[in-house]
Design a protein around this motif. Structure first.
Motif, short mmCIF file in Angstrom:
data_model
loop_
_atom_site.label_atom_id
_atom_site.label_comp_id
_atom_site.label_asym_id
_atom_site.label_seq_id
_atom_site.Cartn_x
_atom_site.Cartn_y
_atom_site.Cartn_z
N PRO A 259 0.80 -1.23 0.00
CA PRO A 259 0.00 0.00 0.00
C PRO A 259 0.83 1.27 0.00
CG PRO A 259 -0.90 -1.60 1.54
CD PRO A 259 0.43 -2.13 1.10
N SER A 260 1.90 1.31 0.81
CA SER A 260 2.73 2.52 0.86
C SER A 260 3.46 2.75 -0.46
CB SER A 260 3.74 2.43 2.00
OG SER A 260 4.64 1.35 1.80
N LYS A 261 3.88 1.66 -1.12
CA LYS A 261 4.53 1.80 -2.42
C LYS A 261 3.55 2.33 -3.47
CE LYS A 261 7.85 -1.92 -1.49
NZ LYS A 261 8.31 -3.29 -1.87
N LEU A 262 2.31 1.86 -3.41
CA LEU A 262 1.30 2.36 -4.34
C LEU A 262 1.00 3.83 -4.07
CD1 LEU A 262 -0.69 1.63 -6.62
CD2 LEU A 262 -2.36 1.09 -4.84
N ILE A 263 0.96 4.22 -2.80
CA ILE A 263 0.71 5.62 -2.46
C ILE A 263 1.83 6.51 -3.00
CG2 ILE A 263 0.63 7.23 -0.52
CD1 ILE A 263 -0.90 5.08 1.04
N ASN A 270 -5.62 8.32 -5.29
CA ASN A 270 -5.74 7.24 -6.28
C ASN A 270 -5.60 5.86 -5.64
OD1 ASN A 270 -6.10 9.06 -8.39
ND2 ASN A 270 -3.91 9.22 -8.79
N SER A 271 -4.76 5.76 -4.62
CA SER A 271 -4.65 4.48 -3.91
C SER A 271 -5.94 4.15 -3.18
CB SER A 271 -3.49 4.54 -2.90
OG SER A 271 -2.25 4.75 -3.56
N CYS A 272 -6.56 5.17 -2.59
CA CYS A 272 -7.84 4.98 -1.91
C CYS A 272 -8.90 4.51 -2.91
CB CYS A 272 -8.27 6.28 -1.25
SG CYS A 272 -9.88 6.23 -0.46
N VAL A 273 -8.93 5.15 -4.08
CA VAL A 273 -9.91 4.79 -5.10
C VAL A 273 -9.65 3.37 -5.61
CG1 VAL A 273 -10.73 5.35 -7.42
CG2 VAL A 273 -10.34 7.17 -5.76
N ALA A 274 -8.38 3.00 -5.77
CA ALA A 274 -8.06 1.65 -6.23
C ALA A 274 -8.55 0.60 -5.22
CB ALA A 274 -6.55 1.51 -6.44
N ILE A 279 -12.81 -3.37 -3.70
CA ILE A 279 -13.84 -3.77 -2.74
C ILE A 279 -15.21 -3.79 -3.41
CG2 ILE A 279 -15.06 -3.03 -0.65
CD1 ILE A 279 -12.32 -1.96 0.33
N SER A 280 -15.52 -2.75 -4.17
CA SER A 280 -16.80 -2.70 -4.86
C SER A 280 -16.93 -3.82 -5.88
CB SER A 280 -16.96 -1.34 -5.56
OG SER A 280 -18.16 -1.26 -6.27
N ALA A 281 -15.84 -4.11 -6.61
CA ALA A 281 -15.87 -5.19 -7.60
C ALA A 281 -16.10 -6.54 -6.93
CB ALA A 281 -14.58 -5.20 -8.40
N GLY A 282 -15.44 -6.77 -5.79
CA GLY A 282 -15.63 -8.03 -5.08
C GLY A 282 -17.05 -8.20 -4.58
N LEU A 283 -17.63 -7.14 -4.04
CA LEU A 283 -19.01 -7.21 -3.56
C LEU A 283 -20.00 -7.40 -4.72
CD1 LEU A 283 -18.86 -4.42 -0.84
CD2 LEU A 283 -19.12 -6.87 -0.44
N ALA A 388 -15.72 5.73 -3.54
CA ALA A 388 -14.63 5.97 -4.50
C ALA A 388 -14.95 7.15 -5.41
CB ALA A 388 -14.38 4.71 -5.32
N SER A 389 -16.18 7.23 -5.88
CA SER A 389 -16.57 8.34 -6.76
C SER A 389 -16.47 9.68 -6.05
CB SER A 389 -18.01 8.12 -7.27
OG SER A 389 -18.11 6.90 -7.97
#
Length: 410
Positions: A259-263, A270-274, A279-283, A388-389
Motif C-alpha cells: 500500500p505505501s509503495k502504491l501511495i 488514487n490508492s484509496c480509489v483503487a 472492494i466494490s468489484a468483489g461485492l 470511491a466516486s
C-alpha cells in the motif's frame, strides 16, 4: 448473559487505542522524515514514511485477526473438554486428540454442558484480558512520548519579538498565551489536504468516505458467512478456514508495504480509489454469485465447484482492496489537520466508523430478509463505489481550484 453484555459495554468504552496509535505513528513518521532525506519521502512529503508505518500497523492487526479467533477456539474447546471429564488422563488424551486431528471435541467424553462451557468462556476472556494488560505494559515500557520541540522555540521567538511582554518568572500573560497559540497553529498548519482546500471540508469528506466503506465492510462480514453456509452448506470450520486464507492475503499486502509503495507511485487519493474499486468489484461479484441463476447452476453437477470457486475469487478481490484502502484514510486525515489536532480528528473518525458498523447491519439485515443476498451485496457494492466516486470528484475540484489559483494574475 446480562453480566457479559455489561462487561462488553465497558470494553467498548475503553477501546480507543486505535486513533491514538495512528496519531502517534504519524508523529513518529514526521520525526523520521524531518531527520532523514531518504528517497522514500522525496517528492511525497511525509506521506511515504507515515503510510509505511500505518501499513505495518494494519499488518499487525490482520495477523491478530488471523491468530486470535483460531487460538480462542482452540482454548475454548480444550478447556471445555478438560473441565467436563473426571479423569485427568482422559482429559488430556481427549483434548490432544482434538488438537492433533482437528475434529470437534464431541462424543460422550466431551459433551457440552453449561458449567464446562461457562468455565471455558471465562478462561478465554481471562486470556484476552491478560493479553490486553501485557500490551499496555509493553507500551509503558518501550513507547516514549516525543517532546514538543518546536513550541519552546516559538515561545522564545515570541518573547524576543514582543517588547511589551510582561512575563515574569517564565509566566506569560493572557495576550502572550493567545499569540503563542496562534503562532503554534501557523507553524503547524498543513495545506496539503488532498480532498479539500479548507481543513474541515477535507476532514468531512474523508469521514463520509470512511463511513461508506464501513457500511460495505460490515455488510460483507455480516452476510458472507451466511452465503457460504446457505449456498454451499459449509460448516463453521470451513468458513473459518476461508477467512484465515483471505486474511493471509491482506497480511501479505501490508507486510510487503505494497500500500505505501502504491501511495508513493500514484498518490494517496488514487490508492484509496483503487482499494475501494477492488472492494466494490468483489461485492458486485458476490452479488452475482448469490443470484438465483447462480444458485441454480450450483446445484447442477460441476456447477457447485465452479460457483464456489467464483465466490472465493470474489471474496479474494475484496480482501485485495482492503489493505490498499486501509492506510489511505488515516493518512488523508493526518494530511488535512495540523499535528495538535490529530488525536481529536482520529477519534471523530473512529466514532463515525463505529456508527456505520452499528447502523449498517440493521439496515442491510432488513434488506437481506426482504430481498436476499443478491441485493444486499449489490447495495454494499454501491456504497463502496459511491465512496470511491466521491474521492475522485473531490480531488478533481481541489486540483481545479489549485490550478485556478496558480494561474490567477498576482
Amino acid at each position: 448473559l446480562e453480566a457479559f453484555l455489561a462487561t462488553r459495554i465497558f470494553t467498548g468504552m475503553f477501546s480507543g487505542s486505535a486513533p491514538v496509535a495512528k496519531a502517534f505513528l504519524a508523529d513518529l513518521g514526521d520525526e523520521e522524515s524531518a531527520s532523514s532525506s531518504s528517497s522514500e519521502d522525496k517528492g511525497n512529503g511525509k506521506g511515504g514514511t507515515v503510510a509505511k508505518y500505518l501499513g505495518w500497523r494494519d499488518a499487525a492487526s490482520t495477523l491478530s485477526y488471523m491468530l486470535g479467533p483460531a487460538l480462542g477456539g482452540i482454548l475454548y474447546e480444550f478447556v471445555r473438554c478438560w473441565g467436563k471429564t473426571a479423569d485427568s488422563t482422559i482429559q488430556y488424551n481427549s483434548a490432544m486428540k482434538w488438537l492433533n486431528q482437528g475434529r470437534p471435541l464431541g462424543g460422550a467424553t466431551c459433551a457440552a454442558s453449561s458449567g464446562a462451557s461457562g468455565g471455558a468462556l471465562s478462561f478465554v476472556i481471562g486470556v484476552s484480558a491478560f493479553a490486553s494488560l501485557l500490551a499496555s505494559l509493553l507500551v509503558m515500557t518501550f513507547v516514549k512520548d516525543m517532546p514538543p520541540k518546536s513550541i519552546p522555540n516559538l515561545q522564545q521567538k515570541h518573547q524576543a519579538g514582543n517588547s511589551n511582554s510582561t512575563a515574569m518568572d517564565g509566566a506569560m500573560n493572557t495576550s502572550d498565551k493567545e499569540n503563542l497559540e496562534e503562532a503554534v497553529k501557523e507553524e503547524y498548519e498543513i495545506v496539503s489536504c488532498p480532498l479539500g482546500t479548507s481543513l474541515w471540508t477535507g476532514v468531512a469528506t474523508v469521514c463520509v468516505i470512511s463511513f461508506l466503506y464501513h457500511v460495505a465492510d460490515s455488510t460483507f462480514f455480516a452476510f458472507y458467512p451466511a452465503l457460504l453456509q446457505n449456498q454451499f452448506n459449509l460448516d463453521a470450520r470451513s468458513i473459518g478456514m476461508s477467512f484465515t486464507g483471505f486474511a493471509c492475503i491482506s497480511f501479505l499486502f501490508s507486510a510487503l508495504s505494497l500500500p505505501s509503495k502504491l501511495i508513493q507511485r500514484v498518490g494517496v487519493v488514487n490508492s484509496c480509489v483503487a482499494g475501494l474499486g477492488a472492494i466494490s468489484a468483489g461485492l458486485c461479484a458476490l452479488s452475482t454469485s448469490s443470484s438465483a441463476a447462480a444458485v441454480n447452476a450450483a446445484g447442477i453437477g460441476a456447477g457447485a465447484g465452479v460457483m464456489k470457486y467464483l465466490t472465493y475469487t470474489a471474496a479474494g478481490i475484496y480482501f485485495c482492496g482492503v489493505p490498499l484502502y486501509g492506510p489511505t484514510i488515516p493518512l488523508m486525515l493526518l494530511l488535512c489537520v495540523p499535528p495538535y489536532q490529530r488525536g481529536a480528528v482520529m477519534g471523530v473518525d473512529g466514532a463515525i466508523n463505529t456508527l456505520a458498523r452499528i447502523v449498517s447491519p440493521l439496515i442491510m439485515g432488513d434488506i437481506y430478509r426482504r430481498f436476499g443476498a443478491t441485493r444486499t451485496f449489490a447495495m454494499a457494492s454501491c456504497a463502496a463505489l459511491t465512496s470511491a466516486s466521491m474521492a475522485l470528484f473531490r480531488r478533481f475540484l481541489v486540483v481545479r481550484k489549485q490550478q485556478a489559483m496558480m494561474s490567477a494574475p498576482k
